[in-house]
Design a protein around this motif. Sequence first.
Motif, PDB file in Angstrom:
ATOM      1  N   VAL A  12      -4.467   8.417 -15.743  1.00  0.00           N
ATOM      2  CA  VAL A  12      -5.301   7.436 -16.427  1.00  0.00           C
ATOM      3  C   VAL A  12      -6.733   7.939 -16.445  1.00  0.00           C
ATOM      4  O   VAL A  12      -7.145   8.698 -15.553  1.00  0.00           O
ATOM      5  N   GLN A  13      -7.472   7.525 -17.441  1.00  0.00           N
ATOM      6  CA  GLN A  13      -8.884   7.903 -17.506  1.00  0.00           C
ATOM      7  C   GLN A  13      -9.711   7.013 -16.576  1.00  0.00           C
ATOM      8  O   GLN A  13      -9.319   5.884 -16.255  1.00  0.00           O
ATOM      9  N   ALA A  14     -10.835   7.539 -16.171  1.00  0.00           N
ATOM     10  CA  ALA A  14     -11.748   6.766 -15.337  1.00  0.00           C
ATOM     11  C   ALA A  14     -12.086   5.447 -16.025  1.00  0.00           C
ATOM     12  O   ALA A  14     -12.321   5.410 -17.234  1.00  0.00           O
ATOM     13  N   GLY A  15     -12.082   4.389 -15.222  1.00  0.00           N
ATOM     14  CA  GLY A  15     -12.320   3.056 -15.756  1.00  0.00           C
ATOM     15  C   GLY A  15     -11.063   2.319 -16.141  1.00  0.00           C
ATOM     16  O   GLY A  15     -11.101   1.111 -16.420  1.00  0.00           O
ATOM     17  N   GLY A  16      -9.963   3.025 -16.152  1.00  0.00           N
ATOM     18  CA  GLY A  16      -8.693   2.428 -16.542  1.00  0.00           C
ATOM     19  C   GLY A  16      -8.007   1.715 -15.398  1.00  0.00           C
ATOM     20  O   GLY A  16      -8.547   1.591 -14.297  1.00  0.00           O
ATOM     21  N   SER A  17      -6.789   1.251 -15.678  1.00  0.00           N
ATOM     22  CA  SER A  17      -6.027   0.474 -14.714  1.00  0.00           C
ATOM     23  C   SER A  17      -4.600   0.982 -14.613  1.00  0.00           C
ATOM     24  O   SER A  17      -4.060   1.555 -15.568  1.00  0.00           O
ATOM     25  N   LEU A  18      -4.014   0.771 -13.454  1.00  0.00           N
ATOM     26  CA  LEU A  18      -2.609   1.036 -13.216  1.00  0.00           C
ATOM     27  C   LEU A  18      -2.079  -0.036 -12.277  1.00  0.00           C
ATOM     28  O   LEU A  18      -2.839  -0.592 -11.474  1.00  0.00           O
ATOM     29  N   ARG A  19      -0.786  -0.287 -12.373  1.00  0.00           N
ATOM     30  CA  ARG A  19      -0.144  -1.181 -11.412  1.00  0.00           C
ATOM     31  C   ARG A  19       1.031  -0.462 -10.783  1.00  0.00           C
ATOM     32  O   ARG A  19       1.935   0.014 -11.477  1.00  0.00           O
ATOM     33  N   LEU A  20       0.991  -0.384  -9.466  1.00  0.00           N
ATOM     34  CA  LEU A  20       2.082   0.203  -8.707  1.00  0.00           C
ATOM     35  C   LEU A  20       3.014  -0.897  -8.218  1.00  0.00           C
ATOM     36  O   LEU A  20       2.571  -1.999  -7.888  1.00  0.00           O
TER      37      LEU A  20
END
Length: 116
Positions: A12-20
């Motif tokens: 993901v790019q900086a500033g983005g989001s992910l959910r684990l």
Amino acid sequence: QVQLVESGGGLVQAGGSLRLSCAASGRTSSIISMGWYRQAPGKQRELVAIISSGGITNYLASVKGRFAISRDNAKNTVYLQMNSLTPEDTAVYYCSAYTSSSSWYWGQGTQVTVSS
């Protein structure tokens, strides 16, 4: 025995989001707390966030306000919502479970890479 299976990592790019996500199976009734750790290359594994069976949470200082841990007891699943990601968050993220028999269990790890 408790088995943990993680999912949701990626690039993901900086500033983005992910959910684990981390799904537990086996003797899930023995789980007291679940958490997320991470290990970056050349660094020690560190606790990112933890949640007790009662919903009490604790976070690494550097992720407070950006990351949120939650738990669905019905699904035996714990989540880590990660927002405003920075390159410093790049690491392998591991799910953990601590049980009433004082045993620790770990997932296989999922890579999170944040590009600048």
